[in-house]
Design a protein around this motif. Structure first.
Motif, PDB file in Angstrom:
ATOM      1  N   LYS A  84       0.854  -1.318  -0.146  1.00  0.00           N
ATOM      2  CA  LYS A  84      -0.066   0.031  -0.013  1.00  0.00           C
ATOM      3  C   LYS A  84       0.629   1.343  -0.076  1.00  0.00           C
ATOM      4  O   LYS A  84       0.365   2.257  -0.317  1.00  0.00           O
ATOM      5  CB  LYS A  84      -0.884  -0.008   1.121  1.00  0.00           C
ATOM      6  CG  LYS A  84      -1.916  -0.909   1.130  1.00  0.00           C
ATOM      7  CD  LYS A  84      -3.130  -0.840   1.218  1.00  0.00           C
ATOM      8  CE  LYS A  84      -4.132  -2.085   1.279  1.00  0.00           C
ATOM      9  NZ  LYS A  84      -4.392  -2.896   0.173  1.00  0.00           N
ATOM     10  N   GLN A  85       1.967   1.232   0.384  1.00  0.00           N
ATOM     11  CA  GLN A  85       2.907   2.333   0.597  1.00  0.00           C
ATOM     12  C   GLN A  85       4.017   2.202  -0.290  1.00  0.00           C
ATOM     13  O   GLN A  85       4.801   0.952  -0.483  1.00  0.00           O
ATOM     14  CB  GLN A  85       3.312   2.526   2.031  1.00  0.00           C
ATOM     15  CG  GLN A  85       2.376   2.830   2.885  1.00  0.00           C
ATOM     16  CD  GLN A  85       2.750   3.167   4.247  1.00  0.00           C
ATOM     17  OE1 GLN A  85       3.793   3.394   4.836  1.00  0.00           O
ATOM     18  NE2 GLN A  85       1.675   3.439   5.239  1.00  0.00           N
ATOM     19  N   THR A 139       7.137   0.492   1.525  1.00  0.00           N
ATOM     20  CA  THR A 139       6.742  -1.059   1.630  1.00  0.00           C
ATOM     21  C   THR A 139       7.099  -1.758   0.552  1.00  0.00           C
ATOM     22  O   THR A 139       7.703  -2.961   0.389  1.00  0.00           O
ATOM     23  CB  THR A 139       5.336  -1.216   2.105  1.00  0.00           C
ATOM     24  OG1 THR A 139       5.012  -0.501   3.373  1.00  0.00           O
ATOM     25  CG2 THR A 139       4.965  -2.854   2.158  1.00  0.00           C
TER      26      THR A 139
END
Length: 179
Positions: free
Chosen positions: A137-138, A141
């Motif tokens: 999601k990021q 990450t």
């Protein structure tokens, strides 16, 4: 090859379509999804109101799948959001090679051991590696997952571990919300 499944479904419009607002989707009935060879991403071919397509289904996080219907197929079939459509699907005989994201390509090119393991894995394993990376999601990450993937591959690991490709246990993957 698995048998063909025929079913009716409503074309749904996503609440947050992202960059392109021209796509719609269908959530497969669970009994149809149960006939597919895997709970994670899987490619099918079929007909939507008689118009041929091939698409990779995404897991919906509820042990089923969802199918993205692009603008071209909508136009060919003459359908719009809210319409009831007839779908006939069957798994492809051989899963197509996944498109490798550019950042992963660069990381593999910079790590010969990882690239060698990558090339020695199965198509399905490569699909799962990519799915794990792109489901982050990021951005930070995603960068970490690419680094971890290269390290694991360089160590000779053929499959990504600890990633639920169905999204059922982690709820990391799900069908889009619809309007």
């Amino acid at each position: 090859m698995e048998t063909e499944c025929r079913f009716q479904a409503e074309l749904l419009q996503p609440v947050s379509p992202g960059e392109s607002s021209s796509w719609l989707f269908v959530v497969l009935p669970k009994d149809v999804s149960d006939t597919l060879p895997r709970r994670g991403r899987t490619t099918v071919e079929g007909l939507l109101n008689g118009h041929a397509f091939q698409v990779t289904l995404e897991p919906d996080g509820k042990l089923s799948h969802w199918l993205k219907v692009g603008k071209e197929l909508q136009q060919a079939a003459g359908v719009a959001a809210g319409d009831s459509v007839t779908l006939e699907i069957r798994p492809v005989e051989k899963e197509p090679e996944p498109e490798v994201p550019g950042d992963l390509q660069q990381a593999l090119a910079a790590n010969p051991e990882a690239r060698s393991s990558w090339e020695a894995t199965t198509t399905i394993a490569r699909v799962d590696w990519i799915h794990w990376i792109v489901s982050a999601k990021q951005a930070k990450t995603r960068v970490k997952r690419i680094n971890d993937a290269c390290n694991m591959l360089a160590e000779g690991k053929k499959r990504v571990c600890c990633f639920d490709t169905s999204g059922f246990y982690s709820k990391a993957l799900r069908a889009p919300e619809h309007a």
